[in-house]
Scaffold this motif. Structure first.
Motif, PDB file in Angstrom:
ATOM      1  N   GLU A 270       0.842  -1.143   0.136  1.00 50.22           N
ATOM      2  CA  GLU A 270      -0.039  -0.197  -0.002  1.00 50.22           C
ATOM      3  C   GLU A 270       0.788   1.137  -0.121  1.00 50.22           C
ATOM      4  N   VAL A 271       0.622   2.216  -0.878  1.00 52.86           N
ATOM      5  CA  VAL A 271       1.022   3.372  -1.055  1.00 52.86           C
ATOM      6  C   VAL A 271       0.143   4.460  -0.343  1.00 52.86           C
ATOM      7  N   THR A 272       0.674   5.140   0.754  1.00 50.49           N
ATOM      8  CA  THR A 272      -0.080   6.426   1.164  1.00 50.49           C
ATOM      9  C   THR A 272       0.418   7.612   0.724  1.00 50.49           C
ATOM     10  N   PHE A 273      -0.065   8.545  -0.003  1.00 54.10           N
ATOM     11  CA  PHE A 273       0.515  10.010  -0.321  1.00 54.10           C
ATOM     12  C   PHE A 273       0.031  10.945   0.760  1.00 54.10           C
ATOM     13  N   ALA A 274       1.009  11.236   1.796  1.00 51.14           N
ATOM     14  CA  ALA A 274       0.582  11.784   2.901  1.00 51.14           C
ATOM     15  C   ALA A 274      -0.093  13.389   2.616  1.00 51.14           C
ATOM     16  N   LYS A 315      10.412   9.849   0.893  1.00 52.21           N
ATOM     17  CA  LYS A 315       9.740   8.621   1.591  1.00 52.21           C
ATOM     18  C   LYS A 315       9.928   8.795   2.965  1.00 52.21           C
ATOM     19  N   ILE A 316       8.643   8.699   3.508  1.00 55.00           N
ATOM     20  CA  ILE A 316       8.409   9.150   5.090  1.00 55.00           C
ATOM     21  C   ILE A 316       8.881   7.975   5.910  1.00 55.00           C
ATOM     22  N   SER A 317       8.154   6.772   5.300  1.00 54.04           N
ATOM     23  CA  SER A 317       8.319   5.503   6.067  1.00 54.04           C
ATOM     24  C   SER A 317       8.089   4.501   5.027  1.00 54.04           C
ATOM     25  N   GLY A 318       8.685   3.132   5.429  1.00 52.68           N
ATOM     26  CA  GLY A 318       8.386   1.948   4.589  1.00 52.68           C
ATOM     27  C   GLY A 318       9.487   1.703   3.689  1.00 52.68           C
ATOM     28  N   GLU A 319       9.657   0.470   3.166  1.00 50.59           N
ATOM     29  CA  GLU A 319      10.705   0.184   2.129  1.00 50.59           C
ATOM     30  C   GLU A 319      10.104   0.031   0.811  1.00 50.59           C
ATOM     31  N   ALA A 343      10.967   2.528  -8.206  1.00 51.96           N
ATOM     32  CA  ALA A 343      10.813   1.807  -7.075  1.00 51.96           C
ATOM     33  C   ALA A 343       9.561   1.235  -6.916  1.00 51.96           C
ATOM     34  N   ARG A 344       9.884   0.064  -6.158  1.00 46.75           N
ATOM     35  CA  ARG A 344       8.659  -0.852  -6.096  1.00 46.75           C
ATOM     36  C   ARG A 344       8.189  -0.888  -4.542  1.00 46.75           C
ATOM     37  N   PRO A 345       7.052  -0.575  -3.959  1.00 51.00           N
ATOM     38  CA  PRO A 345       6.907  -0.666  -2.466  1.00 51.00           C
ATOM     39  C   PRO A 345       6.779  -2.232  -1.959  1.00 51.00           C
ATOM     40  N   GLN A 346       7.250  -2.075  -1.027  1.00 48.33           N
ATOM     41  CA  GLN A 346       7.534  -3.401  -0.465  1.00 48.33           C
ATOM     42  C   GLN A 346       6.725  -3.375   0.966  1.00 48.33           C
ATOM     43  N   GLY A 347       5.245  -3.744   0.820  1.00 45.19           N
ATOM     44  CA  GLY A 347       4.665  -3.337   2.243  1.00 45.19           C
ATOM     45  C   GLY A 347       4.193  -2.067   2.250  1.00 45.19           C
ATOM     46  N   THR A 348       3.775  -1.406   3.271  1.00 48.31           N
ATOM     47  CA  THR A 348       3.153  -0.176   3.522  1.00 48.31           C
ATOM     48  C   THR A 348       4.163   0.816   3.301  1.00 48.31           C
ATOM     49  N   VAL A 349       4.174   1.935   2.351  1.00 44.57           N
ATOM     50  CA  VAL A 349       5.000   2.887   2.089  1.00 44.57           C
ATOM     51  C   VAL A 349       4.276   4.265   2.095  1.00 44.57           C
ATOM     52  N   VAL A 350       4.968   5.160   3.147  1.00 38.88           N
ATOM     53  CA  VAL A 350       4.035   6.447   3.199  1.00 38.88           C
ATOM     54  C   VAL A 350       4.986   7.582   2.330  1.00 38.88           C
ATOM     55  N   LEU A 351       4.590   8.513   1.655  1.00 41.12           N
ATOM     56  CA  LEU A 351       5.370   9.342   0.593  1.00 41.12           C
ATOM     57  C   LEU A 351       4.999  10.865   1.194  1.00 41.12           C
TER      58      LEU A 351
END
Length: 353
Positions: A270-274, A315-319, A343-351
């Protein structure tokens, strides 16, 4: 007639501010230099040899195109790109036909690692062809303005003498300092004119005559991909230390030459766009850029294979698993910056977007 004085602010330009076209300077057939300024009077800070990505308002929607900066940061009140139209050009053709002084466009950058400042040396060998001369012009102007001209042998290949961009300006530099040696070669000469330079495609024999001490020089090369491949082959066969060879190219590298370890994608990511508060589910095989587009968000991009650096995001958090081709530095990666196009998200990523 009086001239209005342009304010020069204490702040450097950032790509949050659009650029205004100040001058259009014809160079050769279908080639021109476009000089830009910041409307606020901000000055330009970059490394000679870096590039800008311009957002061109062509019919059908904005088009992102990357151009090497042909000016030098030693002249910081403006910034220039020199463009040459190729068969099938869309963005460059639009610039040559429509971009006029007073028009404003968005730009991203500066970016890139192709710069003599990153590789200090007592002797340089610049090798270019066609519009690949632009970063060499920037680095040579920087050397000229520094007041301590290093030892530069400048080799340039063109189809014919009238196609040599910046010829008169380079000759003006070389006529006044002993440290700059110009060596031009052309494939054909023009009728009713005299050509005293080399003739024919650049070869090992030619290179040895132009720069007998090439083994002692730091080499920078820019031009069409086949030309740079030929230069690499020449230097390798001549026993040159390729660790001292540097090239600039906006063409995709050969896939078989890239060997990197890629993590297996997570089954659910999941990608979250803050900034927008949007979250998008994905399977870890899509790039961040693709996920953003699917969410209706615009991340500026150009090359789409990790070279130009236009699509950098925080990237705020995640891998993420990121396979790039030099468009981002190790320091930027350590700070959490990623290239959205590769860049491909691995789990939850916050941008931070």
């Amino acid at each position: 007639m009086g001239h209005e004085r342009q304010n020069w602010t204490a702040a450097p330009w950032s790509d949050a501010e659009v650029l205004e076209c100040a001058m259009v300077i014809p160079e050769t057939a279908d080639c021109a230099t476009f000089a830009f300024r910041a409307p606020s009077g901000a000055w330009f800070d970059y490394q000679p040899g870096q590039f800008l990505t311009l957002e061109l308002p062509v019919p059908g929607g904005p088009l992102m195109r990357t151009y090497t900066i042909s000016s030098s940061p030693s002249r910081p009140l403006s910034i220039s790109v020199t463009v040459k139209a190729q068969p099938g050009s869309i963005g460059t053709r639009w610039m040559l036909d429509h971009l006029k002084p007073g028009m404003r466009i968005k730009a991203h950058g500066p970016a890139g690692v192709f710069s003599s400042l990153r590789h200090p040396a007592e002797k340089y060998l610049f090798i270019s062809a066609g519009s690949g001369i632009t970063p060499m012009m920037a680095m040579t102007t920087w050397a000229w303005d520094s007041g301590a001209m290093p030892d530069i042998t400048f080799v340039h290949a063109a189809r014919k003498p009238s196609d040599i961009i910046f010829k008169q300006r380079l000759e003006g530099f070389a006529a006044r300092v002993p440290g700059l040696q110009l060596c031009f070669t052309v494939e054909e000469v023009e009728p009713f004119s005299v050509w005293y330079g080399y003739r024919g495609r650049l070869s090992q024999i030619m290179l040895g005559l132009m720069a007998p001490d090439y083994l002692e020089r730091e080499v920078f090369c820019c031009g069409p991909a086949p030309f740079m491949q030929a230069v690499r082959d020449m230097l390798v066969s001549l026993g040159y230390d390729m660790a001292r060879y540097h090239e600039e190219s906006f063409a995709a590298p050969q896939p078989e030459e890239v060997q990197v370890e890629v993590h297996e994608p997570a089954s659910v990511s999941e990608v979250t766009f803050a900034g927008s508060g949007t979250s998008v589910a994905c399977d870890g095989t899509e790039t961040v850029l693709a996920v953003a587009k699917r969410a209706g968000l615009n991340i500026p991009s150009s090359c789409n294979f990790g070279l130009c650096g236009t699509c950098k995001v925080k990237k705020i958090s995640g891998e993420v698993a990121m396979v790039h081709n030099g468009g981002i530095s190790d320091d930027e990666i350590a700070e959490g910056i990623i290239l959205a196009c590769c860049a491909r998200p691995q789990g939850t990523v916050v941008l931070d977007l």
